[in-house]
Scaffold this motif. Structure first.
Motif, mmCIF file in Angstrom:
data_model
loop_
_atom_site.group_PDB
_atom_site.id
_atom_site.type_symbol
_atom_site.label_atom_id
_atom_site.label_comp_id
_atom_site.label_asym_id
_atom_site.label_seq_id
_atom_site.Cartn_x
_atom_site.Cartn_y
_atom_site.Cartn_z
ATOM 1 N N TYR A 138 -6.021 3.273 6.274
ATOM 2 C CA TYR A 138 -6.314 1.989 6.919
ATOM 3 C C TYR A 138 -6.294 2.135 8.440
ATOM 4 C CZ TYR A 138 -5.664 -2.746 8.659
ATOM 5 O OH TYR A 138 -5.791 -3.917 9.360
ATOM 6 N N TYR A 139 -5.195 2.696 8.957
ATOM 7 C CA TYR A 139 -5.079 2.831 10.417
ATOM 8 C C TYR A 139 -6.175 3.737 10.984
ATOM 9 C CZ TYR A 139 -0.546 0.522 10.205
ATOM 10 O OH TYR A 139 0.449 -0.391 10.010
ATOM 11 N N LYS A 140 -6.560 4.737 10.206
ATOM 12 C CA LYS A 140 -7.599 5.667 10.666
ATOM 13 C C LYS A 140 -8.971 4.985 10.701
ATOM 14 C CE LYS A 140 -9.715 10.146 9.570
ATOM 15 N NZ LYS A 140 -9.715 11.292 8.634
ATOM 16 N N LYS A 149 -17.142 -4.543 11.654
ATOM 17 C CA LYS A 149 -15.733 -4.527 11.227
ATOM 18 C C LYS A 149 -15.612 -4.763 9.724
ATOM 19 C CE LYS A 149 -11.279 -6.813 11.884
ATOM 20 N NZ LYS A 149 -10.535 -7.892 12.576
ATOM 21 N N ILE A 150 -16.430 -5.691 9.212
ATOM 22 C CA ILE A 150 -16.383 -5.975 7.770
ATOM 23 C C ILE A 150 -16.828 -4.761 6.975
ATOM 24 C CG2 ILE A 150 -17.425 -7.401 5.952
ATOM 25 C CD1 ILE A 150 -17.401 -9.727 7.963
ATOM 26 N N ASN A 151 -17.792 -4.022 7.507
ATOM 27 C CA ASN A 151 -18.230 -2.795 6.821
ATOM 28 C C ASN A 151 -17.098 -1.765 6.754
ATOM 29 O OD1 ASN A 151 -20.789 -3.776 6.276
ATOM 30 N ND2 ASN A 151 -21.680 -2.953 8.172
ATOM 31 N N LEU A 152 -16.246 -1.762 7.795
ATOM 32 C CA LEU A 152 -15.072 -0.875 7.727
ATOM 33 C C LEU A 152 -14.144 -1.306 6.590
ATOM 34 C CD1 LEU A 152 -14.211 -0.500 11.539
ATOM 35 C CD2 LEU A 152 -15.451 1.114 10.079
ATOM 36 N N PHE A 153 -13.977 -2.628 6.442
ATOM 37 C CA PHE A 153 -13.211 -3.139 5.292
ATOM 38 C C PHE A 153 -13.872 -2.699 3.982
ATOM 39 C CE2 PHE A 153 -11.242 -6.521 8.049
ATOM 40 C CZ PHE A 153 -9.924 -6.245 7.727
ATOM 41 N N ARG A 154 -15.220 -2.717 3.986
ATOM 42 C CA ARG A 154 -15.960 -2.340 2.780
ATOM 43 C C ARG A 154 -15.701 -0.881 2.415
ATOM 44 N NH1 ARG A 154 -18.052 -4.000 -1.948
ATOM 45 N NH2 ARG A 154 -20.097 -3.104 -2.406
ATOM 46 N N ALA A 186 0.828 -1.210 0.000
ATOM 47 C CA ALA A 186 0.000 0.000 0.000
ATOM 48 C C ALA A 186 0.865 1.265 0.000
ATOM 49 C CB ALA A 186 -0.924 -0.007 1.213
ATOM 50 N N THR A 187 0.303 2.330 -0.532
ATOM 51 C CA THR A 187 0.982 3.623 -0.482
ATOM 52 C C THR A 187 0.867 4.190 0.928
ATOM 53 O OG1 THR A 187 -1.006 4.829 -1.114
ATOM 54 C CG2 THR A 187 0.392 4.005 -2.899
ATOM 55 N N ALA A 188 1.596 5.266 1.169
ATOM 56 C CA ALA A 188 1.562 5.899 2.493
ATOM 57 C C ALA A 188 0.158 6.399 2.815
ATOM 58 C CB ALA A 188 2.575 7.035 2.557
ATOM 59 N N ASP A 189 -0.520 6.960 1.800
ATOM 60 C CA ASP A 189 -1.881 7.468 2.016
ATOM 61 C C ASP A 189 -2.842 6.322 2.336
ATOM 62 O OD1 ASP A 189 -0.985 10.013 1.527
ATOM 63 O OD2 ASP A 189 -1.577 9.996 -0.598
ATOM 64 N N VAL A 202 -13.893 -2.998 15.898
ATOM 65 C CA VAL A 202 -12.593 -3.666 15.823
ATOM 66 C C VAL A 202 -12.196 -4.206 17.195
ATOM 67 C CG1 VAL A 202 -10.135 -3.357 15.321
ATOM 68 C CG2 VAL A 202 -11.875 -2.243 13.883
ATOM 69 N N ASN A 203 -12.398 -3.371 18.253
ATOM 70 C CA ASN A 203 -12.006 -3.782 19.606
ATOM 71 C C ASN A 203 -12.838 -4.960 20.090
ATOM 72 O OD1 ASN A 203 -10.115 -1.742 19.585
ATOM 73 N ND2 ASN A 203 -11.492 -0.261 20.563
ATOM 74 N N GLN A 204 -14.154 -4.893 19.858
ATOM 75 C CA GLN A 204 -15.046 -5.954 20.329
ATOM 76 C C GLN A 204 -14.774 -7.278 19.597
ATOM 77 O OE1 GLN A 204 -17.247 -6.139 22.898
ATOM 78 N NE2 GLN A 204 -16.283 -4.192 23.469
#
Length: 919
Positions: free
Chosen positions: A237-239, A393-398, A229-232, A246-248
């Motif tokens: 991703y981290y954001k 969490k999957i929706n975040l991936f989406r 992945a690029t820096a952006d 994710v925590n749960q």
């Protein structure tokens, strides 16, 4: 002005190579940009397909997870949610089907179409699969596998993006995107797996291992994504991948892992108290008292305490669980104490009925403790809660997926526009560069090519053999200098060719050009030691008679003058008739002819030339020259012999030796030209020449006799006509002579000699007949000839033995014929030596074959051999005492012929018939 410039100055102005290089790289860049434009067009099409595929993957993942929860809860959970999700999945399927109808598959390989065919084939059965799920007739494993097949096929299609992209940055983006989709897929599988496990309260067989692999795969794909992945993209991703969902998910995943580990241990402990466990082995030992039950008990006991120790050392165990474990340990120790007590009672010979009241086994405490532990290890997480967190969490991936897909489209469009602009600019630059290069090249090329064309034309004229040419030099540049050098070269070529012609003529005097041609060599310098060729040729030997007597009357200088005058007259005749001289041997000439007729005609003309030379000799009051010529035709090896510092061209063959012998035979018959049977056979039309059959002679070094012919075209007219008139009688007499009919021969030869007193050959035969007829048993010669004539009636059908018999007959024949020629001593020498070898090799062979075939008359046959050996030894003693005289020859002839008549005609024939009768 241009003509006075140097070529280096003209070439410096042309700069052709840089311009050509520029054209090449410009074209290469242009084609590269065109390929990028095409690649970006394909990327846009695939991006649309990826979006549709990704949407379907997302819906299938949700349907897969809900179906797993539905099956795990036996239809209690997710019933309504599953029906709603199926509607969304069907919508995505319809959108994909509609999109691929207009998709350009021809621009890609068959992979995409094959992949979509597999996907739609699986989707055709989705209604049946859903019904099986609704009826709870589909296992969780089969259900997940079915959805996985479709999702994985869609992911493979999306992965095709990375194959068509050559731009490194864009390729990395695609790889990162594909790894993100894979991570999302594994998260979806994890959601389905845990949804099923939470609905059941525990993992179904095999699903725990699947769960562990799914978690590990997510980490691998996420790490791969972060690598490409690029820096952006990393920052996004981290954001995005943080917060409650994710925590749960991480918390629930950890809890599921811990409880599943405990569940595995507790299940193993249950096995140690059930059938085959501790109590089972203890009871068997009480009943049967066998040691194998003691061993089984100790093995179960050690295994159980190993599990309990691992369980106690888990970092997340509670105090209540520790108390339950202690109860289990105490109970197991009690079992062991009972075992010790049982052993003591068994040693006291107590019966089972006596032991049972003493041992009161109570397994209620351990079962209760295990049930408490099992209750604590159940997956008591609410399936709907897990579904909500995992889906979040999957929706975040989406969200990331949609963002990166859009980013790919934008990047492709940007690259496409840049490539199109570069492509158009490259075309313009390329066109201008090519036109400029052609114009500049033509301008300078004209100033160089015109003078060079003149030089090329001159060089061609020289290569074609034209030496009478000239070239006008009208410039001082390199072309002018080259023209001057060309004229100097032409002069040098003329001079070198003149020297070469003289040298070749000199070499040809030593090595004939015909010799080189036969060896397929163009020049003498091409000749190497060992070069050779095998071919059929006619060999001619010509020798001056009594040259020693002639040379004694001449000084050395006169000898050289005489020989050179003679050769100067004779040798051109050889060349005229297509022959060439191999060598001079003193006053003798050895020549070679490819054609037998050429050799014979040359010989006749040489005899006619001899008459002319003798006329000159007569005018000088000098003795006439007499020569003998021998011709033989056969295969010979023509080649180079010697060593590195001294080479010689020569011919090697028995045909050469025979030609030399025939030349010597002319002295015996006092004629000038003798040819062999081989030469006679190779004449196109022997009737063109004056030829008569002269004799069948034995030549030194040969056993087999050879036919010789006299050619008398070179005789003076009167003698030639007389020989032609007596030709039939002469040849008839020669044939009768071979049959030992010496009286008839004498009559015919007297007739020939009377008509032609100069026929020396007839006179020779008269003397031979006289030699035979003066002997006491002269009337027996004809009968003798029949006896020593080898024929088929003497064959025993053994090739080796027949050949040895035949050779013996030939030797006896030669011995008989030597009586007429007066060479009896030579033939006696040969046959005595031959008989010594013959009785050793021939008799040994016959006796060996008699033993092999168990010949019944071998003793009688061997006695014949002994008799012959005694005869030979007697002959040898006479030979050693008196030498090879005529009387010994007659003795050999008489005794050997008598033995041959009986032994070969009777005994060997009988042996041959017996050997041939054997299978």
């Amino acid at each position: 002005m241009l003509k006075n410039l140097k070529i280096s100055q003209k070439l410096a102005l042309m700069v052709v190579i840089p311009i050509v290089g520029l054209i090449y790289f410009t074209i290469a860049l242009t084609l590269e940009k065109r390929d990028i434009v095409h690649e970006m067009n394909l990327l846009q099409e695939l991006s649309e397909l990826t979006v549709k595929s990704s949407s379907l993957i997302h819906e299938l993942q949700k349907e897969r997870g809900m179906s797993a929860g539905y099956l795990g809860s036996q239809g209690v959970e997710f019933s309504k949610e599953l029906q709603r999700q199926r509607v969304n999945t069907d919508k995505s399927i319809t959108e994909l089907e509609y999109f691929v109808k207009d998709f350009n598959f021809k621009a890609f390989s068959n992979e995409i179409q094959d992949m979509l065919d597999i996907i739609f084939a699986e989707l055709d059965s989705i209604k049946n699969r859903r019904k099986l799920i609704d009826d709870l007739k589909f296992s969780v494993e089969a259900q997940i596998s079915y959805y996985n097949t479709i999702v994985n096929s869609l992911l493979i299609g999306i992965n095709y993006l990375s194959k068509i992209i050559t731009d490194a940055e864009l390729s990395n983006r695609v790889v990162a995107y594909v790894n993100l989709l894979q991570a999302k897929e594994k998260a979806g599988l994890e959601r389905a797996t845990l949804n099923n496990a939470f609905s059941r309260g525990h993992f179904a067989p095999g699903l725990y291992k699947t769960f562990i692999l799914q978690v590990g795969a997510q980490e691998v794909y996420i790490n791969n994504f972060l690598f490409f992945a690029t820096a952006d993209q990393k920052a996004l991703y981290y954001k995005t991948m943080q917060g409650e969902f994710v925590n749960q998910v991480e918390k629930i995943r950890t809890l599921a892992f811990k409880k599943s580990v405990k569940f595995q241990f507790i299940s193993s402990l249950y096995a140690h108290i059930g059938y085959g466990g501790l109590i089972y082995q203890l009871n068997n030992y009480i009943l049967w008292g066998e040691s194998k039950y003691l061993d089984a008990f100790h093995q179960q006991y050690n295994s159980a305490f190993t599990i309990l120790n691992i369980y106690k050392n888990l970092p997340y165990i509670s105090q209540a669980e520790i108390e339950h474990i202690e109860i289990i340990e105490n109970t197991f120790n009690t079992y062991k104490q009972y075992l010790v007590k049982t052993i003591e009672l068994k040693d006291q010979n107590k019966s089972v009925d006596e032991i049972d009241p003493i041992l009161k086994i109570d397994d209620a405490p351990v079962i209760k403790a295990l049930n408490q532990l099992l209750t604590g290890s159940r997956l008591d997480i609410e399936p709907t809660y897990w579904w909500k967190m995992a889906t979040g969490k999957i929706n975040l991936f989406r969200i990331l997926e949609n963002n990166f897909a859009t980013d790919l489209k934008v990047s492709a469009e940007t690259l496409k526009k840049e490539a199109q602009s570069t492509f158009i600019l490259s075309l313009i630059i390329t066109g201008i560069t090519i036109l400029s290069t052609l114009s500049l090249s033509y301008f300078f090329a004209c100033g160089i090519t015109r003078p060079l064309k003149n030089l090329v034309n001159m060089a061609n004229q020289i290569s074609w053999g034209n030496r009478n040419i000239s070239l006008k030099v009208n410039s001082r540049d390199e072309t002018g200098q080259l023209s001057s050098a060309m004229m100097l070269m032409l002069y040098s070529i003329k001079r070198s060719e003149a020297i070469l012609r003289e040298t070749n003529e000199a070499y040809a005097r030593f090595v004939p050009n015909e010799f080189l041609q036969l060896l397929k060599k163009e020049q003498i310098i091409d000749i190497k030691l060992g070069n050779n060729v095998e071919m059929n040729m006619t060999v001619q030997f010509v020798d001056i008679r009594s040259f020693t007597a002639l040379s004694e009357r001449m000084s050395p200088q006169e000898n050289f003058n005489f020989i050179n005058t003679y050769l100067k007259a004779m040798c051109p005749i050889i060349r005229k008739y297509n022959g060439f001289i191999d060598k001079y041997i003193g006053d003798a000439i050895m020549a070679l002819f490819i054609n037998a007729d050429d050799a014979l005609k040359a010989s006749i003309v040489m005899l006619q030339m001899l008459d002319f030379l003798n006329d000159i000799q007569k005018a000088k009051a000098q003795a006439p020259i007499k020569i003998g010529i021998g011709l033989n035709t056969g295969k010979l090896m023509l080649g180079i012999i010697g060593e590195e510092n001294r080479l010689q061209c020569t011919v090697i063959s028995d045909a050469v030796n025979l030609a030399s012998r025939l030349e010597g035979t002319t002295k015996t018959y006092k004629n000038t030209l003798i040819i062999s049977q081989n030469t006679f056979n190779n004449l196109r039309n022997p009737q063109e020449y004056a030829i008569r059959f002269l004799d069948k002679i034995k030549v030194k070094g040969r056993t087999k006799r050879v036919n010789i012919f006299e050619v008398f075209d070179g005789d003076i007219k009167e003698i030639r006509e007389a020989k032609l008139a007596t030709l039939n009688n002469f040849e008839k007499a020669v044939h009768l002579y071979q049959q030992h009919k010496f009286c008839q021969v004498e009559t015919l030869m007297r007739s020939c000699f009377k008509k032609n007193p100069h026929d020396v050959a007839a006179e020779v035969y008269l003397q031979r007949c006289k030699n035979f007829l003066k002997l006491d048993y002269s009337t027996n010669w004809e009968e003798m000839a029949k006896i020593v004539e080898w024929g088929p009636h003497l064959h025993i059908n053994d090739p080796v033995i027949d050949q040895q018999h035949k050779e013996l007959f030939i030797r006896i024949k030669n011995l008989i014929m030597s009586i007429g020629t007066g060479k009896t001593e030579e033939e006696v020498d040969e046959i005595v030596n031959f008989l010594e070898s013959y009785i050793s090799t021939h008799f040994q062979l016959e006796e060996m074959q008699m033993e092999q075939c168990h010949y019944p008359n071998s003793a009688l046959h061997k006695a014949q051999h002994v008799e012959f050996i005694e005869t030979v030894n007697h002959i040898k003693k006479n030979y050693q005492k008196k030498g090879g005289n005529l009387y010994l020859a007659l003795q050999i002839q008489q005794e050997i012929v008598e033995w041959l008549t009986v032994h070969i005609g009777e005994y060997d024939q009988e042996l041959g018939q017996f050997m041939n009768s054997k299978p």
